[in-house]
Design a protein around this motif. Sequence first.
Motif, short mmCIF file in Angstrom:
data_model
loop_
_atom_site.label_atom_id
_atom_site.label_comp_id
_atom_site.label_asym_id
_atom_site.label_seq_id
_atom_site.Cartn_x
_atom_site.Cartn_y
_atom_site.Cartn_z
N GLU A 74 0.60 -6.53 -0.79
CA GLU A 74 0.75 -5.68 0.40
C GLU A 74 1.46 -4.37 0.07
O GLU A 74 1.08 -3.30 0.55
N SER A 75 2.52 -4.43 -0.74
CA SER A 75 3.24 -3.20 -1.12
C SER A 75 2.36 -2.27 -1.95
O SER A 75 2.40 -1.05 -1.79
N GLN A 76 1.51 -2.84 -2.84
CA GLN A 76 0.61 -2.00 -3.63
C GLN A 76 -0.43 -1.32 -2.75
O GLN A 76 -0.74 -0.13 -2.93
N ALA A 77 -0.96 -2.02 -1.74
CA ALA A 77 -1.92 -1.43 -0.83
C ALA A 77 -1.29 -0.31 0.00
O ALA A 77 -1.88 0.74 0.24
N LEU A 78 -0.04 -0.53 0.45
CA LEU A 78 0.66 0.49 1.22
C LEU A 78 0.93 1.74 0.39
O LEU A 78 0.76 2.87 0.85
N ALA A 79 1.32 1.55 -0.89
CA ALA A 79 1.54 2.70 -1.76
C ALA A 79 0.25 3.46 -2.02
O ALA A 79 0.23 4.70 -2.08
N HIS A 80 -0.85 2.75 -2.13
CA HIS A 80 -2.15 3.41 -2.35
C HIS A 80 -2.54 4.26 -1.15
O HIS A 80 -3.01 5.40 -1.29
N ARG A 81 -2.36 3.71 0.06
CA ARG A 81 -2.67 4.49 1.28
C ARG A 81 -1.76 5.71 1.39
O ARG A 81 -2.20 6.79 1.81
N GLN A 82 -0.48 5.59 1.05
CA GLN A 82 0.45 6.72 1.12
C GLN A 82 0.04 7.81 0.14
O GLN A 82 0.10 9.01 0.47
#
Length: 324
Positions: A74-82
Amino acid sequence: MSFFFAALLAFSPFPFSRAKSSTSRNNRFQPVKSTDEKRFTSEVRRASSSKSGAHAESDSEAGAAGSSEPAREESQALAHRQNNRDERLPRLEKKPPSRQRIELLLGNLKLFLASRALCVFMANLLAMYVLLCVFESVVWLHLERLHCPRSIVGLATTCQTIVEYPLFFYSKQILKRYTHRQLFLIAHASLLLRLVLLVALGYSGFMFLIIPIQLLHGLSFGVNWLASCEYVQHIAPPHITASAQSAISTTSVIASALGTYLWGVVYERHNSLSFLVATAVELVVFLSILFLVPSLGVASATSAPASESSGVEMVRLESGKSQA
């Protein structure tokens, strides 16, 4: 005799003898373990405890790995969207709020100094308020030396205050009828007339002259203040009009403090001759505005666009500040 003591200890009612007998009785029925058996039992217990501890550690590690794996994804997906959003948005230089305020203040000051009309206007405002301090402080000291009655002083103060109300009430009509330059000239002419009457009061000692002197306060102070607040709206760039209004108030306060000290020193040394000095200074200022500074009170059409072109950076700073 020994048999008697043995029987006494065996059948004694004291508790220590019972405890001893019970202990010996209990030990009598417990099997005796050998040294090899004791060693074997301790090794078995140690092996079982180490095995259970290893199983507990492996279970905890497996649980932690299982629980942290969804959180990591989840943290990796959030960083990718940011990162994708930051690439789409324009990159702005983030500055601390204090630095933005300092840069905005210095930019507005630069605009003030770059505009010749604003500099001339501020010089006129400074001269006007320094000369008005003669009537705010020195006049009352001179009337006290002349032993002027308190009733005349109170009446003069009332006249000074009342004459401002109709002026500000009809300010819209006045500004439509007269230009800013005409209002500045009216204010300086009224101030010059007040100082001439003050010189007459100083040399004649006729105390009732303070009434017409204070009645002219509306034409000197009121007209100048009215023209100043309206004129600065025309010559200042649109994005610093509030700063220009604040500059008027700040200049008036500084000029009042400077004028009070200056005329207090002059009056202490020269008494009523200080009124003549103030009249001469105002005459020079009035003639300079009339003949040497024709641009005072004239809002040129080219001043605003020039200020706007030089104030593009200030607009960028304000937009960056609002987005931050």
